[in-house]
Write a protein that holds these residues in place. Structure first.
Motif, mmCIF file in Angstrom:
data_model
loop_
_atom_site.group_PDB
_atom_site.id
_atom_site.type_symbol
_atom_site.label_atom_id
_atom_site.label_comp_id
_atom_site.label_asym_id
_atom_site.label_seq_id
_atom_site.Cartn_x
_atom_site.Cartn_y
_atom_site.Cartn_z
ATOM 1 N N ALA A 61 0.560 4.708 10.273
ATOM 2 C CA ALA A 61 0.088 5.551 9.177
ATOM 3 C C ALA A 61 -1.423 5.378 8.999
ATOM 4 C CB ALA A 61 0.827 5.197 7.897
ATOM 5 N N GLY B 262 2.696 -0.374 16.336
ATOM 6 C CA GLY B 262 3.412 0.878 16.028
ATOM 7 C C GLY B 262 4.768 0.936 16.706
ATOM 8 N N GLY C 41 7.236 -1.701 16.003
ATOM 9 C CA GLY C 41 8.182 -2.533 15.237
ATOM 10 C C GLY C 41 9.345 -1.741 14.650
ATOM 11 N N GLY D 287 -0.710 -4.741 14.533
ATOM 12 C CA GLY D 287 0.472 -3.882 14.739
ATOM 13 C C GLY D 287 0.289 -2.981 15.945
ATOM 14 N N SER E 125 6.842 -0.170 -0.941
ATOM 15 C CA SER E 125 7.898 0.461 -0.127
ATOM 16 C C SER E 125 9.184 -0.338 -0.215
ATOM 17 C CB SER E 125 7.489 0.515 1.351
ATOM 18 O OG SER E 125 6.166 0.951 1.482
ATOM 19 N N ILE F 81 0.825 -1.226 0.000
ATOM 20 C CA ILE F 81 0.000 0.000 0.000
ATOM 21 C C ILE F 81 0.851 1.266 0.000
ATOM 22 C CG2 ILE F 81 -1.958 -1.106 1.147
ATOM 23 C CD1 ILE F 81 -0.978 0.181 3.780
#
Ligand code: ADP
Length: 469
Positions: free
Chosen positions: A406, A418, A420, A416, A445, A389
């Motif tokens: 995000a 936030g 990691g 998740g 990415s 994404i």
């Protein structure tokens, strides 16, 4: 006693002492010149008497004007010899015959007097010319030597002017020191007042007025403001972190309690609710472990191992592990160079795992994740590319911040927390490396970890001092 007062007193005293020393030196100058003239007059008189004695001891006519007085250098020096009745025997050419220099000087010779001639002064030495007759001493005449003291007068005048000017300068400097010092020290006063306000009001948003002043005080003001900015940022981060942690822990706890209440109400265990409780507990455990890892990293934590780590082995381990997860995303290996780094294999494995896990999480079904490890110019470059994404440009600078997500709703659903990438960054930094990221929304990415590769001669294990949890 304030610094301002101390400095004012110090500088004023310094000026007064300098002025006193200068005055002493200036006032001593005319005295010196007079002493020099007196010595000169004595020397001329002695010379004349010595020469006279060589010719005749009893005749006053034997006393002559010394030869040196004829030179230009002695134009302001006068010489006259008189009988006891004050009739001139001989005199230098620069005075009229029959003229004595100091009438009062004959009263009780030897004398040395200063005569005021109106615009000038004349220093006159009078000595008797005597004959020793065995039992008595007879005076056969007198000798007078004089010299104009123009230098002394000019000097006194000049010195007086200089002293008056210095006195005026001293007074104005003390005045300026006392009245300007508060302005010069005003920034320091502001600084201490602000420091007091900060401790009493706990408000770190205040700053000192900075008008880009050059010099030490300007630098100090800017350094102080910079320090306040850093403190404010740290304080804000800490507050946000606490709020985030509480929020992250409350969500699974609420879910667990809700499901337990439901089962209690139903009066029996429900495998589906138990599964949800298990998932939430797992998420909480992961979160607490991550927090612990970061907290240890923050305080210096446990020393990382200083061992030779075969990065390619770890890399392939993670690849195999990720393949076993059975995600609907193609996981590929591009190239794998053999490369060793110095550090902690468990921590480095965690780095690769977190990056691959993110890539798989944020890549939709049918996408592709490519892993590669290369050895280039003394560096190990570990890259994870996904066709997921992507990350919006405004989110990119924050993705390494703790608890930053995000897309909040989506990532929470994906499990998740936030944390990691914060962990990745702290481990990589402890290994003296860096993390780079490139991303485009909708395209994917690329995360690259760059670590110093191990050369058997270049790096010795003992050189690594970084620590991480
Ligand atoms: P999380 O546990 O939420 O994944 P991370 O610290 O690993 O936390 O990542 C922070 C945020 O960065 C994520 O919430 C996600 O929004 C974004 N992110 C990380 N990796 C990727 C990726 N490969 N693709 C897209 N977004 C990513």
């Amino acid at each position: 006693m304030s610094l301002q007062f101390k400095l004012s007193v110090f500088f004023s005293l310094l000026l007064v002492v300098s002025f006193a020393l200068f005055s002493l030196a200036a006032l001593g100058m005319p005295l010196n010149i007079r002493a020099r003239i007196d010595r000169e007059l004595q020397s001329i008189a002695s010379e004349a008497l010595r020469q006279a004695r060589a010719t005749s001891r009893t005749d006053i006519n034997a006393v002559k004007v010394p030869e040196r007085l004829r030179s230009l250098e002695y134009a302001n020096t006068f010489f006259v010899v008189v009988t006891p009745n004050l009739h001139t025997v001989t005199s230098s050419a620069n005075i009229s015959p029959d003229q004595v220099l100091d009438k009062d000087g004959f009263a009780d010779p030897p004398t040395i007097n200063t005569l005021d001639l109106g615009n000038e002064s004349l220093r006159v030495l009078t000595v008797p010319v005597e004959v020793d007759l065995g039992t008595t001493v007879r005076t056969i005449g007198y000798l007078q030597v004089g010299q104009l003291m123009a230098d002394v007068r000019d000097n006194v005048r000049l010195t007086t002017v200089i002293l008056l000017l210095s006195l005026a300068a001293l007074a104005s400097t003390i005045f300026i020191t006392i009245f300007l010092m508060p302005n010069i020290l005003q920034p320091l006063n502001n600084m201490s007042a602000l420091a007091v306000q900060l401790t009493s009001a706990d408000d770190l948003s205040r700053r000192l007025p900075d008008d880009n002043q050059p010099g030490e005080i300007g630098q100090l003001t800017r350094a102080f403001n910079h320090l306040l900015e850093r403190l404010e940022n740290l304080f804000r981060t800490q507050q946000r972190f606490l709020a985030d942690v509480s929020h992250e822990l409350r969500t699974p706890l609420t879910t667990i309690r809700g499901n337990l209440d439901l089962m209690r109400y139903m009066g029996q265990d429900d495998p589906e609710l138990l599964g949800i409780i298990g998932d939430e507990l797992e998420r909480m455990t992961r979160l607490v472990n991550n927090l612990l890892a970061l907290a240890r990293a923050d305080v210096g934590g446990v020393m990382i191992q200083h061992e030779r780590v075969e990065l390619d082995t770890i890399f392939l381990d993670v690849y195999r592990q990720a393949q076993g997860l059975g995600r609907p995303v193609a996981l590929e290996l591009a190239e794998v160079d053999q490369v060793c780094v110095l550090g902690d294999s468990d921590r480095l494995k965690q780095v690769v795992l977190n990056l691959v896990d993110n890539a798989l999480n944020y890549t939709p079904e049918g996408g592709r994740v490519t892993m590669s490890l290369t050895h280039e110019m003394g560096e190990a470059r570990l890259t994870v590319v996904d066709t997921g994404i992507g990350i919006a440009p405004e989110d990119l600078p924050h993705i390494f911040d703790r608890f930053y997500r995000a897309d909040k709703a989506r990532t929470r659903r994906a499990g998740g927390s936030g944390l990691g990438l914060s962990i990745v960054q702290s481990i990589v930094a402890a290994h003296r490396g860096r993390v780079e990221v490139q991303s485009q929304v909708g395209q994917g990415s690329t995360f690259t970890v760059i670590l110093p590769a191990l050369h058997s001669q270049a790096i010795q294990p003992s050189q690594v001092t970084a620590t991480v949890a």
